[in-house]
Scaffold this motif. Structure first.
Motif, short mmCIF file in Angstrom:
data_model
loop_
_atom_site.label_atom_id
_atom_site.label_comp_id
_atom_site.label_asym_id
_atom_site.label_seq_id
_atom_site.Cartn_x
_atom_site.Cartn_y
_atom_site.Cartn_z
N GLY A 79 -12.29 67.21 39.44
CA GLY A 79 -13.22 66.27 38.82
C GLY A 79 -12.61 65.52 37.65
O GLY A 79 -13.32 65.10 36.75
N TRP A 80 -11.31 65.34 37.70
CA TRP A 80 -10.64 64.63 36.62
C TRP A 80 -10.60 63.15 36.94
O TRP A 80 -10.22 62.74 38.03
N ALA A 81 -10.97 62.35 35.98
CA ALA A 81 -10.75 60.92 36.13
C ALA A 81 -9.25 60.69 36.00
O ALA A 81 -8.57 61.43 35.29
N PRO A 82 -8.71 59.72 36.70
CA PRO A 82 -7.27 59.50 36.63
C PRO A 82 -6.76 59.26 35.21
O PRO A 82 -5.64 59.62 34.89
N ALA A 83 -7.58 58.67 34.35
CA ALA A 83 -7.15 58.40 32.98
C ALA A 83 -6.85 59.71 32.26
O ALA A 83 -7.64 60.64 32.28
N GLY A 84 -5.70 59.79 31.67
CA GLY A 84 -5.33 60.98 30.90
C GLY A 84 -4.45 61.95 31.66
O GLY A 84 -3.76 62.75 31.05
N VAL A 85 -4.50 61.92 32.98
CA VAL A 85 -3.63 62.79 33.79
C VAL A 85 -2.69 61.88 34.56
O VAL A 85 -3.12 61.11 35.41
N GLY A 86 -1.42 61.97 34.24
CA GLY A 86 -0.43 61.14 34.92
C GLY A 86 -0.04 61.73 36.26
O GLY A 86 -0.17 62.94 36.47
N PRO A 87 0.45 60.90 37.16
CA PRO A 87 0.81 61.40 38.49
C PRO A 87 1.92 62.46 38.45
O PRO A 87 1.96 63.34 39.30
N ARG A 88 2.78 62.40 37.45
CA ARG A 88 3.85 63.39 37.36
C ARG A 88 3.37 64.69 36.72
O ARG A 88 4.07 65.68 36.71
N ASP A 89 2.12 64.69 36.19
CA ASP A 89 1.52 65.92 35.68
C ASP A 89 1.09 66.85 36.81
O ASP A 89 0.83 68.02 36.60
N ILE A 90 0.96 66.30 38.01
CA ILE A 90 0.59 67.07 39.20
C ILE A 90 1.80 67.04 40.13
O ILE A 90 2.18 65.97 40.62
N GLU A 91 2.40 68.19 40.36
CA GLU A 91 3.64 68.27 41.14
C GLU A 91 3.44 69.15 42.36
O GLU A 91 2.84 70.22 42.28
N ARG A 107 -0.99 67.14 30.53
CA ARG A 107 -2.44 67.02 30.42
C ARG A 107 -3.15 67.75 31.56
O ARG A 107 -4.22 68.32 31.37
N ALA A 108 -2.60 67.74 32.77
CA ALA A 108 -3.22 68.43 33.90
C ALA A 108 -3.26 69.94 33.65
O ALA A 108 -4.27 70.59 33.92
N ALA A 109 -2.19 70.50 33.11
CA ALA A 109 -2.16 71.94 32.81
C ALA A 109 -3.17 72.28 31.72
O ALA A 109 -3.85 73.31 31.80
N GLU A 110 -3.28 71.42 30.72
CA GLU A 110 -4.26 71.63 29.65
C GLU A 110 -5.68 71.61 30.19
O GLU A 110 -6.50 72.48 29.86
N ARG A 111 -5.97 70.63 31.02
CA ARG A 111 -7.32 70.52 31.59
C ARG A 111 -7.64 71.68 32.52
O ARG A 111 -8.76 72.17 32.56
N LEU A 112 -6.64 72.13 33.28
CA LEU A 112 -6.85 73.27 34.17
C LEU A 112 -7.18 74.51 33.36
O LEU A 112 -8.12 75.25 33.68
#
Length: 155
Positions: A79-91, A107-112
């Motif tokens: 449920g993350w909006a793309p803003a704030g999570v860059g594509p390279r944050d998800i590998e 940012r993805a790790a922080e939100r998770l």
């Protein structure tokens, strides 16, 4: 007397289960690579993802498209909006058994960590000009009890 919907409710999954799916056209990713070159590839994919795709040049477009779909599916699952999570944050990382898993950075790790989710599963597939990814995660944060006991997916 049993309410007619009680049987239906027993089939509902735990509301804390999160699912994201995305389909990507391989030729669209290949066109972006041709048009923008390394600038596009390095902005969207990590060095490890690029190296994995480059190991099989004939499958490079399919592998990049599947990884792009995985990034989009993860955004949807959490449920993350793309803003704030860059594509390279998800590998997408290749496991020792040849399967793929998600690694989250920045940012993805922080939100998770803040979301309470864990036990993330990833499935990738590609056929012809299409690649698909599915992300399933369990929200482990305290919340309402599930309506019914979980039904095992594998026996």
């Amino acid at each position: 007397m049993t309410h007619p919907l009680s049987r239906f409710n027993a089939c509902l999954p735990d509301p804390r289960l999160r699912l994201g799916i995305d389909v990507v056209q391989v030729s669209r990713i290949e066109a972006s690579v041709q048009r923008f070159g390394d600038r596009f590839v390095q902005r969207v994919f990590t060095a490890a993802e690029i190296a994995d795709a480059d190991q099989a040049p004939a499958l490079r477009g399919q592998r990049l498209a599947a990884r792009f779909a995985a990034k989009e599916a993860a955004l949807k699952a959490f449920g993350w909006a793309p803003a704030g999570v860059g594509p390279r944050d998800i590998e997408v990382a290749r496991s020792a058994d040849g399967g793929c898993t998600l690694r989250l950075h920045g940012r993805a790790a922080e939100r998770l960590a803040a979301s309470g989710c864990g036990d993330i599963s990833l499935s990738l597939s590609h056929d012809g000009d299409y690649a698909v990814a599915t992300v399933v995660a369990a929200d482990l944060s305290p919340g309402p009890a599930p309506l019914a006991a979980a039904v095992p997916l594998h026996e």
